[in-house]
Design a protein around this motif. Structure first.
Motif: not given
Length: 256
Positions: A19-29, A168-178
């Protein structure tokens, strides 16, 4: 006395980190894009009469504008470095985990070009339909001044967008959600809807098109575990959009 400096990472910590990574990047967008689409919908004339401009000038002074453009590109990539840094706590090399390396340049370029064609041609048709239905704002992909550095900056901006979004939206997010034990369908949906949501400022056609792109890219990543072809594809799509708009006659883009 020896202090224990490491401890197991819990699911709660992983969830908070994500949530913090997304909040600092594309989640904020995405949040700003939602506010933007509401503003456009409630403006005089409705959505179809509004404009969504990308790559806009930051100063009337050319070299100051160039400085701002380059600083924006550099600092936009910091969340990517943060995400890769955080993944380094996991076993293995994070670049290999993401497929963010140069081990297979030929295959990555070929697959990226194929993905760009697969997404780009139907995407143009979808944008045309959205424009006819009035569910998109008028899109201006490039609004930089006519300066020698405009095209190089647009190419760099395309690459920056690609690296930021795909890592962020594919590599990181998919990895963390898995790792958080989400089901495959939910992982794909989360990645795709996030991608669509931060494009909402362009309109509902852009949202739908990017959701479809997000599904295709997520499925590709889950199958190959390589984010580099996605970066290649995204860069090609944005370079064609940005540089083409800047160099070709305005009459070619009346349908946008």
């Amino acid at each position: 006395m020896t202090l224990e400096l490491t401890r197991p990472v819990s699911r709660r910590m992983l969830g908070t980190e994500t949530l913090l990574v997304l909040g600092l990047s594309l989640g904020q967008s995405a949040v700003y894009a939602v506010v933007s689409i509401i503003a456009k919908l409630t403006a005089e004339g409705g959505l179809a009469k509004q404009t969504a401009a990308l790559n806009t000038s930051a100063s009337s002074r050319p070299y100051l504008d160039l400085t701002y453009q380059l600083l924006g590109i550099v600092f936009a990539l910091l969340p990517v470095l943060l995400a890769v840094h955080l993944l380094s706590r996991d076993p293995g090399d994070p670049a290999r985990t993401l497929g963010l390396d140069a081990r297979r340049p030929g295959a990555d370029l070929a697959r990226g070009a194929g993905l760009a064609a697969l997404i780009g041609l139907p995407g143009l048709a979808l944008f045309w339909v959205a424009a006819q239905l009035g569910i998109n704002a008028t899109l201006v992909p490039a609004a930089l001044p006519e300066a020698w550095w405009a095209v190089p900056v647009l190419i760099l901006a395309a690459a920056q967008n690609a690296v930021l979004e795909e890592v962020i939206v594919v590599g990181y997010l998919v990895t963390r959600l898995r790792q958080l034990q989400w089901r495959i369908g939910a992982v794909i949906a989360a990645s795709a809807v996030l991608r669509g949501s931060y494009h909402l400022y362009q309109g509902f056609g852009a949202f739908l098109g990017n959701v479809v792109m997000g599904v295709v890219f997520s499925l590709f990543y889950l199958r190959t575990r390589r984010v580099m072809p996605l970066i290649v594809a995204h860069t090609l799509l944005d370079v064609v959009a940005f540089v083409g708009y800047a160099l070709l006659p305005d009459s070619w883009f009346d349908w946008l």
